[in-house]
Motif scaffolding. Structure first.
Motif, PDB file in Angstrom:
ATOM      1  N   PRO A  59       0.834  -1.203   0.000  1.00 59.38           N
ATOM      2  CA  PRO A  59       0.000   0.000   0.000  1.00 59.38           C
ATOM      3  C   PRO A  59       0.874   1.260   0.000  1.00 59.38           C
ATOM      4  O   PRO A  59       1.839   1.357   0.755  1.00 59.38           O
ATOM      5  CB  PRO A  59      -0.795  -0.121   1.301  1.00 59.38           C
ATOM      6  CG  PRO A  59       0.063  -0.955   2.196  1.00 59.38           C
ATOM      7  CD  PRO A  59       0.831  -1.885   1.292  1.00 59.38           C
ATOM      8  N   PHE A  60       0.556   2.187  -0.883  1.00 55.53           N
ATOM      9  CA  PHE A  60       1.249   3.472  -0.901  1.00 55.53           C
ATOM     10  C   PHE A  60       0.268   4.528  -1.389  1.00 55.53           C
ATOM     11  O   PHE A  60      -0.661   4.240  -2.139  1.00 55.53           O
ATOM     12  CB  PHE A  60       2.511   3.435  -1.777  1.00 55.53           C
ATOM     13  CG  PHE A  60       2.251   3.204  -3.239  1.00 55.53           C
ATOM     14  CD1 PHE A  60       2.232   4.274  -4.117  1.00 55.53           C
ATOM     15  CD2 PHE A  60       2.024   1.931  -3.723  1.00 55.53           C
ATOM     16  CE1 PHE A  60       1.988   4.057  -5.466  1.00 55.53           C
ATOM     17  CE2 PHE A  60       1.781   1.702  -5.067  1.00 55.53           C
ATOM     18  CZ  PHE A  60       1.759   2.777  -5.948  1.00 55.53           C
ATOM     19  N   ALA A  61       0.460   5.758  -0.920  1.00 55.22           N
ATOM     20  CA  ALA A  61      -0.481   6.828  -1.243  1.00 55.22           C
ATOM     21  C   ALA A  61       0.076   7.819  -2.249  1.00 55.22           C
ATOM     22  O   ALA A  61      -0.677   8.531  -2.891  1.00 55.22           O
ATOM     23  CB  ALA A  61      -0.880   7.565   0.038  1.00 55.22           C
ATOM     24  N   ASP A  62       1.395   7.864  -2.390  1.00 52.69           N
ATOM     25  CA  ASP A  62       1.981   8.861  -3.270  1.00 52.69           C
ATOM     26  C   ASP A  62       3.384   8.427  -3.653  1.00 52.69           C
ATOM     27  O   ASP A  62       4.058   7.725  -2.894  1.00 52.69           O
ATOM     28  CB  ASP A  62       2.032  10.224  -2.558  1.00 52.69           C
ATOM     29  CG  ASP A  62       2.380  11.374  -3.493  1.00 52.69           C
ATOM     30  OD1 ASP A  62       1.977  11.332  -4.676  1.00 52.69           O
ATOM     31  OD2 ASP A  62       3.062  12.311  -3.045  1.00 52.69           O
ATOM     32  N   LEU A  63       3.809   8.840  -4.837  1.00 52.72           N
ATOM     33  CA  LEU A  63       5.165   8.600  -5.308  1.00 52.72           C
ATOM     34  C   LEU A  63       5.614   9.838  -6.058  1.00 52.72           C
ATOM     35  O   LEU A  63       4.923  10.291  -6.967  1.00 52.72           O
ATOM     36  CB  LEU A  63       5.218   7.373  -6.234  1.00 52.72           C
ATOM     37  CG  LEU A  63       6.514   7.157  -7.019  1.00 52.72           C
ATOM     38  CD1 LEU A  63       7.692   6.913  -6.096  1.00 52.72           C
ATOM     39  CD2 LEU A  63       6.352   6.005  -8.001  1.00 52.72           C
ATOM     40  N   GLN A  64       6.735  10.398  -5.646  1.00 60.00           N
ATOM     41  CA  GLN A  64       7.333  11.527  -6.343  1.00 60.00           C
ATOM     42  C   GLN A  64       8.787  11.193  -6.626  1.00 60.00           C
ATOM     43  O   GLN A  64       9.462  10.579  -5.783  1.00 60.00           O
ATOM     44  CB  GLN A  64       7.257  12.798  -5.502  1.00 60.00           C
ATOM     45  CG  GLN A  64       5.836  13.284  -5.305  1.00 60.00           C
ATOM     46  CD  GLN A  64       5.805  14.606  -4.552  1.00 60.00           C
ATOM     47  OE1 GLN A  64       6.666  15.456  -4.714  1.00 60.00           O
ATOM     48  NE2 GLN A  64       4.792  14.763  -3.712  1.00 60.00           N
ATOM     49  N   ILE A  65       9.249  11.584  -7.800  1.00 57.57           N
ATOM     50  CA  ILE A  65      10.626  11.300  -8.189  1.00 57.57           C
ATOM     51  C   ILE A  65      11.272  12.608  -8.631  1.00 57.57           C
ATOM     52  O   ILE A  65      10.825  13.233  -9.584  1.00 57.57           O
ATOM     53  CB  ILE A  65      10.683  10.270  -9.342  1.00 57.57           C
ATOM     54  CG1 ILE A  65       9.921   9.015  -8.964  1.00 57.57           C
ATOM     55  CG2 ILE A  65      12.137   9.957  -9.695  1.00 57.57           C
ATOM     56  CD1 ILE A  65       9.510   8.169 -10.136  1.00 57.57           C
ATOM     57  N   GLU A  66      12.309  12.992  -7.909  1.00 59.46           N
ATOM     58  CA  GLU A  66      13.090  14.169  -8.286  1.00 59.46           C
ATOM     59  C   GLU A  66      14.334  13.672  -9.006  1.00 59.46           C
ATOM     60  O   GLU A  66      15.040  12.794  -8.501  1.00 59.46           O
ATOM     61  CB  GLU A  66      13.482  14.944  -7.031  1.00 59.46           C
ATOM     62  CG  GLU A  66      14.237  16.208  -7.308  1.00 59.46           C
ATOM     63  CD  GLU A  66      14.558  16.946  -6.027  1.00 59.46           C
ATOM     64  OE1 GLU A  66      15.614  16.643  -5.420  1.00 59.46           O
ATOM     65  OE2 GLU A  66      13.749  17.804  -5.630  1.00 59.46           O
ATOM     66  N   ALA A  67      14.574  14.190 -10.190  1.00 57.15           N
ATOM     67  CA  ALA A  67      15.724  13.768 -10.986  1.00 57.15           C
ATOM     68  C   ALA A  67      16.663  14.947 -11.198  1.00 57.15           C
ATOM     69  O   ALA A  67      16.220  16.053 -11.509  1.00 57.15           O
ATOM     70  CB  ALA A  67      15.255  13.221 -12.331  1.00 57.15           C
ATOM     71  N   GLU A  68      17.953  14.690 -11.032  1.00 55.15           N
ATOM     72  CA  GLU A  68      18.959  15.737 -11.208  1.00 55.15           C
ATOM     73  C   GLU A  68      20.156  15.122 -11.916  1.00 55.15           C
ATOM     74  O   GLU A  68      20.547  13.990 -11.618  1.00 55.15           O
ATOM     75  CB  GLU A  68      19.372  16.287  -9.850  1.00 55.15           C
ATOM     76  CG  GLU A  68      20.297  17.458  -9.921  1.00 55.15           C
ATOM     77  CD  GLU A  68      20.551  18.087  -8.553  1.00 55.15           C
ATOM     78  OE1 GLU A  68      21.330  19.040  -8.516  1.00 55.15           O
ATOM     79  OE2 GLU A  68      19.993  17.623  -7.542  1.00 55.15           O
ATOM     80  N   ALA A  69      20.733  15.865 -12.841  1.00 58.15           N
ATOM     81  CA  ALA A  69      21.877  15.347 -13.587  1.00 58.15           C
ATOM     82  C   ALA A  69      22.994  16.375 -13.647  1.00 58.15           C
ATOM     83  O   ALA A  69      22.740  17.561 -13.853  1.00 58.15           O
ATOM     84  CB  ALA A  69      21.457  14.966 -15.001  1.00 58.15           C
ATOM     85  N   ASP A  70      24.213  15.905 -13.451  1.00 58.78           N
ATOM     86  CA  ASP A  70      25.396  16.715 -13.716  1.00 58.78           C
ATOM     87  C   ASP A  70      25.780  16.465 -15.168  1.00 58.78           C
ATOM     88  O   ASP A  70      25.640  15.346 -15.673  1.00 58.78           O
ATOM     89  CB  ASP A  70      26.557  16.303 -12.812  1.00 58.78           C
ATOM     90  CG  ASP A  70      26.305  16.641 -11.352  1.00 58.78           C
ATOM     91  OD1 ASP A  70      25.618  17.651 -11.087  1.00 58.78           O
ATOM     92  OD2 ASP A  70      26.784  15.900 -10.485  1.00 58.78           O
ATOM     93  N   GLN A  71      26.275  17.525 -15.818  1.00 59.09           N
ATOM     94  CA  GLN A  71      26.660  17.406 -17.218  1.00 59.09           C
ATOM     95  C   GLN A  71      28.159  17.622 -17.379  1.00 59.09           C
ATOM     96  O   GLN A  71      28.792  18.292 -16.566  1.00 59.09           O
ATOM     97  CB  GLN A  71      25.923  18.443 -18.061  1.00 59.09           C
ATOM     98  CG  GLN A  71      24.405  18.274 -18.044  1.00 59.09           C
ATOM     99  CD  GLN A  71      23.732  19.303 -18.907  1.00 59.09           C
ATOM    100  OE1 GLN A  71      23.920  19.297 -20.118  1.00 59.09           O
ATOM    101  NE2 GLN A  71      22.947  20.182 -18.306  1.00 59.09           N
TER     102      GLN A  71
END
Length: 133
Positions: A59-71
């Motif tokens: 059971p889960f109510a929310d999923l957020q994914i923050e993505a960050e990349a170095d170039q």
């Protein structure tokens, strides 16, 4: 898979796929192509994680994914290190199952991750929240 991308002027483009879904890109005022690629990674993995957690009956109510990349500094500037932070609203007792779902996504199922890993290191962290913020 096929898309059709049309120049709209300046640095703006509109891309359409087979089901007539459209997305706009703009080097100055909207999502850049690289930001879309990073969002594509988060979305691809997110779809996998949701499917896996549902199959595991977690059971889960929310999923957020923050993505960050170095170039890289040199041209072409490509992603070298990518970091994803998965934030899931669920019980702490589900941590190991969520980790397993993320690992399966990034190592086995997510085609975007598989393509990006050929050039970039992908790492992640997990934040379990017991209630929605």
């Amino acid at each position: 898979m096929k898309t059709n991308t049309i120049w709209k002027g300046g640095q703006a483009f509109e891309s359409t796929q087979h089901n007539n879904s459209k997305i706009e890109m703009d080097g100055n005022h909207g999502f850049s192509p690289k930001a879309l690629l990073l969002s594509g990674l988060a979305g691809c993995s997110g779809i996998d994680v949701v499917d896996i957690l549902e199959k595991m009956r977690v059971p889960f109510a929310d999923l957020q994914i923050e993505a960050e990349a170095d170039q890289t500094e040199e041209f072409p500037r490509v992603f070298k290190d990518i970091h994803l932070n998965f934030s899931v609203v669920t019980g702490e007792e589900n941590r190991d199952k969520v980790i397993k779902a993320i690992d399966l996504s990034l190592e086995k199922y997510c085609g975007v991750a598989a393509m990006l890993k050929k050039n970039s290191k992908i790492a992640y962290t997990l934040t379990i929240q017991t209630e929605a913020v």
